[in-house]
Design an enzyme around this catalytic site. Structure first.
Site, PDB file in Angstrom:
ATOM      1  N   CYS A 137     -76.255  50.619  29.920  1.00 46.98           N
ATOM      2  CA  CYS A 137     -75.011  49.941  29.557  1.00 46.98           C
ATOM      3  C   CYS A 137     -73.938  50.314  30.573  1.00 46.98           C
ATOM      4  O   CYS A 137     -73.775  51.493  30.890  1.00 46.98           O
ATOM      5  CB  CYS A 137     -74.590  50.394  28.159  1.00 46.98           C
ATOM      6  SG  CYS A 137     -73.069  49.625  27.584  1.00 46.98           S
TER       7      CYS A 137
ATOM      8  N   HIS B  49     -78.194  44.031  21.901  1.00 46.29           N
ATOM      9  CA  HIS B  49     -77.328  45.054  22.502  1.00 46.29           C
ATOM     10  C   HIS B  49     -75.882  44.539  22.597  1.00 46.29           C
ATOM     11  O   HIS B  49     -74.936  45.249  22.236  1.00 46.29           O
ATOM     12  CB  HIS B  49     -77.886  45.417  23.888  1.00 46.29           C
ATOM     13  CG  HIS B  49     -77.052  46.380  24.682  1.00 46.29           C
ATOM     14  ND1 HIS B  49     -77.514  47.622  25.062  1.00 46.29           N
ATOM     15  CD2 HIS B  49     -75.792  46.288  25.182  1.00 46.29           C
ATOM     16  CE1 HIS B  49     -76.564  48.241  25.754  1.00 46.29           C
ATOM     17  NE2 HIS B  49     -75.518  47.454  25.847  1.00 46.29           N
TER      18      HIS B  49
HETATM   19 NI    NI Z   1     -73.721  47.605  26.844  1.00 45.02          NI
END
Ligand code: NI
Length: 164
Positions: free
Chosen positions: A96, A138
């Protein structure tokens, strides 16, 4: 316009995002910036509006050039996305941009049905699986203030990212 991506522990990342009520100039500018910012990061397969500092339910996903993607809708920008069905489960490694120093193994549904709206107001509804399904899950997590760290299967499933 390419925006700065917020990183943990910025409080915006832990805050549930607000539904988009109107696809006016402001929302469309955020949509364009999300796509520009995603494209500006090598190997980035998704981004959510809170990551660029906008508390709005809007995600960008593009797994089309990722080797792990078996299914791809190409470049997607979805407003007010929701997952309407999930099936199966599998563990996979995720990264991320808001947590640049780690990756983690996360259990996600293998197949999902999801819907929302395109920036032009068209309703969107589709199915996906595998890596694209993982990316959508996500990014929607970001809209609920949920990060990879919250989803990691266990502390042992969080790994320091080796500098490239
Ligand atoms: Ni992310």
């Amino acid at each position: 316009m390419i925006r700065r991506v917020l990183t943990f522990p910025d409080p915006m990342l832990k805050q549930p995002a607000v539904p988009v009520r109107e696809l006016g100039a402001e929302a469309l500018a955020v949509a364009a910036d999300l796509l520009d910012t995603m494209a500006a990061h090598d190997r980035c397969v998704g981004l959510a509006a809170p990551q660029i500092g906008e508390s709005l339910r809007m995600i960008a996903v593009d797994v089309s050039s990722h080797p792990r993607a078996q299914a791809s809708h190409g470049r997607l920008l979805i407003v007010n996305p929701v997952i309407t069905a999930r099936a199966g489960a599998e563990m996979g490694r995720e990264g991320c941009l808001s947590l640049p120093d780690i990756t983690a193994n996360v259990r996600r549904a293998k197949r999902i049905a999801f819907r929302g709206m395109f920036p032009d107001g068209t309703l969107f509804e589709s199915l996906t699986l595998g890596f694209e399904a993982r990316a959508v899950q996500h990014e929607i997590d970001h809209l609920d203030g949920i990060l990879l760290l919250d989803r990691a299967a266990s502390p042992k499933e969080i790994f320091a990212r080796v500098p490239r």
